[in-house]
Motif scaffolding. Structure first.
Motif, PDB file in Angstrom:
ATOM      1  N   SER A 127       0.795  -1.178  -0.163  1.00 50.26           N
ATOM      2  CA  SER A 127       0.100  -0.052  -0.022  1.00 50.26           C
ATOM      3  C   SER A 127       0.939   1.097  -0.034  1.00 50.26           C
ATOM      4  O   SER A 127       1.864   1.482   1.002  1.00 50.26           O
ATOM      5  N   VAL A 128       0.642   2.028  -1.012  1.00 53.46           N
ATOM      6  CA  VAL A 128       1.303   3.467  -1.068  1.00 53.46           C
ATOM      7  C   VAL A 128       0.822   4.340   0.040  1.00 53.46           C
ATOM      8  O   VAL A 128       0.047   4.445   0.455  1.00 53.46           O
ATOM      9  N   ASP A 129       2.041   4.718   0.800  1.00 50.81           N
ATOM     10  CA  ASP A 129       1.934   5.950   1.744  1.00 50.81           C
ATOM     11  C   ASP A 129       1.736   7.323   1.156  1.00 50.81           C
ATOM     12  O   ASP A 129       2.818   7.815   0.772  1.00 50.81           O
ATOM     13  N   ARG A 130       0.791   7.703   0.844  1.00 46.81           N
ATOM     14  CA  ARG A 130       0.417   9.041   0.221  1.00 46.81           C
ATOM     15  C   ARG A 130       0.871  10.269   0.859  1.00 46.81           C
ATOM     16  O   ARG A 130       1.302  11.059   0.260  1.00 46.81           O
ATOM     17  N   ASN A 131       1.446  10.146   2.368  1.00 45.16           N
ATOM     18  CA  ASN A 131       1.692  11.359   2.947  1.00 45.16           C
ATOM     19  C   ASN A 131       3.519  11.461   2.631  1.00 45.16           C
ATOM     20  O   ASN A 131       3.661  12.603   2.959  1.00 45.16           O
ATOM     21  N   LYS A 132       3.883  10.481   2.483  1.00 45.54           N
ATOM     22  CA  LYS A 132       5.295  10.611   2.208  1.00 45.54           C
ATOM     23  C   LYS A 132       5.776  10.489   0.751  1.00 45.54           C
ATOM     24  O   LYS A 132       6.835  11.002   0.394  1.00 45.54           O
ATOM     25  N   SER A 133       4.797   9.956  -0.077  1.00 45.87           N
ATOM     26  CA  SER A 133       5.249   9.635  -1.489  1.00 45.87           C
ATOM     27  C   SER A 133       4.873  10.780  -2.320  1.00 45.87           C
ATOM     28  O   SER A 133       3.910  11.845  -2.290  1.00 45.87           O
ATOM     29  N   THR A 134       5.872  11.006  -3.475  1.00 41.74           N
ATOM     30  CA  THR A 134       5.614  12.064  -4.503  1.00 41.74           C
ATOM     31  C   THR A 134       5.693  11.328  -5.879  1.00 41.74           C
ATOM     32  O   THR A 134       6.342  10.579  -6.270  1.00 41.74           O
ATOM     33  N   LEU A 135       4.956  11.897  -6.850  1.00 43.55           N
ATOM     34  CA  LEU A 135       4.989  11.479  -8.178  1.00 43.55           C
ATOM     35  C   LEU A 135       5.178  12.976  -8.937  1.00 43.55           C
ATOM     36  O   LEU A 135       4.015  13.912  -8.729  1.00 43.55           O
ATOM     37  N   GLY A 136       6.053  13.484  -9.362  1.00 42.55           N
ATOM     38  CA  GLY A 136       6.325  14.753 -10.088  1.00 42.55           C
ATOM     39  C   GLY A 136       7.005  14.615 -11.499  1.00 42.55           C
ATOM     40  O   GLY A 136       7.342  13.610 -12.240  1.00 42.55           O
ATOM     41  N   PHE A 137       7.334  15.834 -12.019  1.00 43.03           N
ATOM     42  CA  PHE A 137       8.078  15.772 -13.360  1.00 43.03           C
ATOM     43  C   PHE A 137       8.611  17.039 -13.583  1.00 43.03           C
ATOM     44  O   PHE A 137       8.548  18.098 -12.826  1.00 43.03           O
ATOM     45  N   GLU A 138       9.614  17.169 -14.406  1.00 41.72           N
ATOM     46  CA  GLU A 138      10.404  18.487 -14.580  1.00 41.72           C
ATOM     47  C   GLU A 138      10.467  18.402 -16.189  1.00 41.72           C
ATOM     48  O   GLU A 138      10.549  17.547 -16.921  1.00 41.72           O
ATOM     49  N   VAL A 139      10.465  19.813 -16.794  1.00 35.53           N
ATOM     50  CA  VAL A 139      10.519  20.084 -18.167  1.00 35.53           C
ATOM     51  C   VAL A 139      10.968  21.504 -18.356  1.00 35.53           C
ATOM     52  O   VAL A 139      11.195  22.338 -17.534  1.00 35.53           O
ATOM     53  N   GLU A 140      11.935  21.762 -19.630  1.00 35.83           N
ATOM     54  CA  GLU A 140      12.224  22.920 -19.713  1.00 35.83           C
ATOM     55  C   GLU A 140      11.176  23.836 -20.457  1.00 35.83           C
ATOM     56  O   GLU A 140      10.597  23.379 -21.563  1.00 35.83           O
ATOM     57  N   ASN A 141      10.917  25.007 -19.887  1.00 38.23           N
ATOM     58  CA  ASN A 141      10.084  25.958 -20.504  1.00 38.23           C
ATOM     59  C   ASN A 141      10.691  27.152 -20.740  1.00 38.23           C
ATOM     60  O   ASN A 141      10.970  28.015 -19.563  1.00 38.23           O
ATOM     61  N   ASN A 142      10.793  27.610 -21.922  1.00 38.17           N
ATOM     62  CA  ASN A 142      11.659  28.763 -22.319  1.00 38.17           C
ATOM     63  C   ASN A 142      12.818  28.961 -21.686  1.00 38.17           C
ATOM     64  O   ASN A 142      13.110  30.228 -20.990  1.00 38.17           O
ATOM     65  N   GLY A 143      13.484  27.960 -21.591  1.00 43.69           N
ATOM     66  CA  GLY A 143      15.136  27.851 -20.956  1.00 43.69           C
ATOM     67  C   GLY A 143      14.831  27.854 -19.568  1.00 43.69           C
ATOM     68  O   GLY A 143      15.902  27.912 -18.816  1.00 43.69           O
ATOM     69  N   LYS A 144      13.665  27.822 -19.039  1.00 37.51           N
ATOM     70  CA  LYS A 144      13.766  27.698 -17.479  1.00 37.51           C
ATOM     71  C   LYS A 144      13.128  26.235 -17.076  1.00 37.51           C
ATOM     72  O   LYS A 144      12.429  25.769 -17.594  1.00 37.51           O
ATOM     73  N   SER A 145      13.660  25.724 -16.068  1.00 33.74           N
ATOM     74  CA  SER A 145      13.114  24.354 -15.609  1.00 33.74           C
ATOM     75  C   SER A 145      11.959  24.821 -14.648  1.00 33.74           C
ATOM     76  O   SER A 145      11.847  25.567 -13.850  1.00 33.74           O
ATOM     77  N   VAL A 146      10.861  24.038 -14.956  1.00 34.16           N
ATOM     78  CA  VAL A 146       9.595  23.978 -14.272  1.00 34.16           C
ATOM     79  C   VAL A 146       9.431  22.614 -13.808  1.00 34.16           C
ATOM     80  O   VAL A 146       9.609  21.609 -14.593  1.00 34.16           O
ATOM     81  N   THR A 147       8.741  22.804 -12.678  1.00 34.79           N
ATOM     82  CA  THR A 147       8.619  21.393 -11.896  1.00 34.79           C
ATOM     83  C   THR A 147       7.220  21.149 -11.507  1.00 34.79           C
ATOM     84  O   THR A 147       6.700  22.271 -11.396  1.00 34.79           O
ATOM     85  N   GLY A 148       6.638  20.032 -11.221  1.00 34.64           N
ATOM     86  CA  GLY A 148       5.144  19.830 -11.090  1.00 34.64           C
ATOM     87  C   GLY A 148       4.946  18.447 -10.308  1.00 34.64           C
ATOM     88  O   GLY A 148       5.774  17.710 -10.333  1.00 34.64           O
ATOM     89  N   THR A 149       4.007  18.664  -9.720  1.00 35.13           N
ATOM     90  CA  THR A 149       3.623  17.087  -8.931  1.00 35.13           C
ATOM     91  C   THR A 149       2.039  16.706  -9.263  1.00 35.13           C
ATOM     92  O   THR A 149       1.394  17.713  -9.720  1.00 35.13           O
ATOM     93  N   PHE A 150       1.933  15.657  -8.975  1.00 34.78           N
ATOM     94  CA  PHE A 150       0.539  15.273  -9.038  1.00 34.78           C
ATOM     95  C   PHE A 150      -0.017  14.978  -7.713  1.00 34.78           C
ATOM     96  O   PHE A 150       0.545  14.091  -7.098  1.00 34.78           O
ATOM     97  N   GLY A 151      -0.998  15.554  -7.263  1.00 33.96           N
ATOM     98  CA  GLY A 151      -1.601  15.397  -6.012  1.00 33.96           C
ATOM     99  C   GLY A 151      -2.472  14.019  -5.656  1.00 33.96           C
ATOM    100  O   GLY A 151      -2.601  13.573  -4.642  1.00 33.96           O
ATOM    101  N   THR A 152      -3.032  13.544  -6.886  1.00 28.32           N
ATOM    102  CA  THR A 152      -3.795  12.386  -6.702  1.00 28.32           C
ATOM    103  C   THR A 152      -3.445  11.303  -7.409  1.00 28.32           C
ATOM    104  O   THR A 152      -3.632  11.323  -8.682  1.00 28.32           O
ATOM    105  N   TRP A 153      -2.931  10.149  -6.878  1.00 29.56           N
ATOM    106  CA  TRP A 153      -2.607   9.152  -7.743  1.00 29.56           C
ATOM    107  C   TRP A 153      -2.446   7.918  -6.716  1.00 29.56           C
ATOM    108  O   TRP A 153      -2.229   8.251  -5.484  1.00 29.56           O
ATOM    109  N   ASN A 154      -2.284   6.624  -7.278  1.00 37.07           N
ATOM    110  CA  ASN A 154      -2.032   5.292  -6.416  1.00 37.07           C
ATOM    111  C   ASN A 154      -1.507   4.440  -7.255  1.00 37.07           C
ATOM    112  O   ASN A 154      -1.657   4.372  -8.510  1.00 37.07           O
TER     113      ASN A 154
END
Length: 189
Positions: free
Chosen positions: A32-59
């Motif tokens: 079982s995934v521990d949602r309080n500790k786990s993260t799923l994210g991404f990183e992409v270059e946008n106009n030469g700048k690194s942008v990061t993001g996460t998904f709040g709902t996943w399992n």
């Protein structure tokens, strides 16, 4: 080597993986995934700048036995509308039809059907990522440590957004085609 590079490139957003073989153990227990500790994210270059993001709902549904890798089954489901980013401009556009199209495709799913050992605590998971109705093979290398009934997996996969029609029509010079999906997963049995 070229084949390995191609597999890495075809890995995605997510997921996914996502998710990937996250929790392993010496028995074929479900983890079982521990949602309080786990993260799923991404990183992409946008106009030469690194942008990061996460998904709040996943399992992830994880059945994993490092002694019987041929029986490993992992399925990660990500709610695409739960995405947040560290850039307000990107955050405002990423859920639109041109990008993740959360109305038409509210979920992304990563199904792992192949996990192989890669030495020490390193494993390689191969599966199919379904994103925006498109299914593409994804390769997710991850490290896995198990202490008692707790597993910790950390992985990173590369996907090409253009293969999934994400940001369709936006040139790579504006937003890079390569998206790095990151996973930091804790699970318990």
């Amino acid at each position: 080597m070229k084949r390995l590079s191609n597999l890495l490139i075809k890995t995605t957003l997510l997921m996914s993986f996502i998710l990937a073989g996250a929790a392993a153990t010496a028995s074929a227990d479900e983890w079982s995934v521990d949602r309080n500790k786990s993260t799923l994210g991404f990183e992409v270059e946008n106009n030469g700048k690194s942008v990061t993001g996460t998904f709040g709902t996943w399992n992830a549904k994880i059945v994993f036995d490092k002694e019987e890798l041929d029986k490993a089954k992992i399925q990660a489901t990500v709610i695409t509308g739960s995405v947040t980013t560290d850039d307000s401009q990107v955050g405002g556009a990423i859920t639109s039809q041109q990008w993740l199209d959360i109305s038409g495709y509210p979920e992304a799913i990563f199904r792992v059907d192949n996990v192989v050992p890669a030495g020490g605590d390193l494993y390689e998971a191969g599966g199919i990522l379904e994103l925006k109705g498109i299914k593409i093979a994804v390769f997710l290398p991850f490290t896995l440590t198990i202490e008692g009934d707790t597993a910790h997996a950390v992985g990173e996969a590369n996907i090409l957004r253009n293969e999934f029609k994400i940001g369709d029509g936006v040139p790579d010079s504006t937003v890079s085609d390569k998206v790095v999906v990151t996973l930091d997963l804790y699970a318990s049995r």
